[in-house]
Design a protein around this motif. Sequence first.
Motif, short mmCIF file in Angstrom:
data_model
loop_
_atom_site.label_atom_id
_atom_site.label_comp_id
_atom_site.label_asym_id
_atom_site.label_seq_id
_atom_site.Cartn_x
_atom_site.Cartn_y
_atom_site.Cartn_z
N TYR A 29 1.01 -1.14 0.00
CA TYR A 29 0.12 -0.13 0.01
C TYR A 29 0.89 1.28 0.07
CZ TYR A 29 -3.75 -3.16 1.07
OH TYR A 29 -4.72 -4.12 1.11
N LEU A 30 2.15 1.09 0.77
CA LEU A 30 3.06 2.29 0.86
C LEU A 30 3.51 2.64 -0.49
CD1 LEU A 30 4.19 4.69 2.45
CD2 LEU A 30 5.81 2.95 3.32
N ALA A 35 3.88 5.72 -5.51
CA ALA A 35 4.06 5.39 -6.92
C ALA A 35 2.86 6.73 -7.53
CB ALA A 35 3.76 4.25 -7.58
N LEU A 36 1.54 6.51 -6.94
CA LEU A 36 0.54 7.03 -7.56
C LEU A 36 0.80 8.58 -7.21
CD1 LEU A 36 -2.50 7.29 -8.51
CD2 LEU A 36 -3.19 7.14 -5.88
N PHE A 37 1.25 8.92 -5.94
CA PHE A 37 1.59 10.14 -5.84
C PHE A 37 2.37 10.93 -6.84
CE2 PHE A 37 4.22 13.39 -3.43
CZ PHE A 37 3.31 14.28 -3.30
N ALA A 38 3.81 10.18 -6.95
CA ALA A 38 4.46 10.43 -7.95
C ALA A 38 4.25 10.89 -8.98
CB ALA A 38 5.59 9.43 -7.97
N LEU A 39 3.21 10.04 -9.81
CA LEU A 39 2.72 9.99 -11.16
C LEU A 39 1.63 11.09 -11.12
CD1 LEU A 39 1.92 6.50 -12.05
CD2 LEU A 39 3.66 8.07 -13.15
N LEU A 40 0.95 11.57 -9.99
CA LEU A 40 0.00 12.60 -9.96
C LEU A 40 0.87 13.95 -9.83
CD1 LEU A 40 -2.97 11.24 -7.68
CD2 LEU A 40 -2.95 11.70 -10.06
N LEU A 41 1.80 13.78 -9.10
CA LEU A 41 2.81 14.91 -9.22
C LEU A 41 3.18 15.47 -10.49
CD1 LEU A 41 4.06 17.36 -7.36
CD2 LEU A 41 6.07 15.65 -7.09
N LEU A 42 4.05 14.40 -11.09
CA LEU A 42 4.29 14.61 -12.64
C LEU A 42 3.43 15.09 -13.55
CD1 LEU A 42 6.65 11.58 -12.89
CD2 LEU A 42 7.21 13.88 -12.80
N LEU A 43 1.92 14.48 -13.28
CA LEU A 43 0.86 15.07 -14.22
C LEU A 43 0.56 16.51 -13.78
CD1 LEU A 43 -1.50 14.38 -16.17
CD2 LEU A 43 -2.90 13.79 -14.12
#
Length: 53
Positions: A29-30, A35-43
């Motif tokens: 989960y972590l 990974a989700l946070f990093a992708l949303l930040l890049l988006l």
Amino acid sequence: MSLTSTAASLVTLAEGAEHGGNHESLSPYLTGGGALFALLLLLWITTRFNRDR
């Protein structure tokens, strides 16, 4: 390194993978959340730079 010793090493490695292979301190989960946070930040960064239209 001979073919026999290479095959023996691969068998030993494969046997170890059958017992889970996950590190106990590694939370899926972590990892997924990071990974989700990093992708949303890049988006978000990409959309900020693409404001010319």
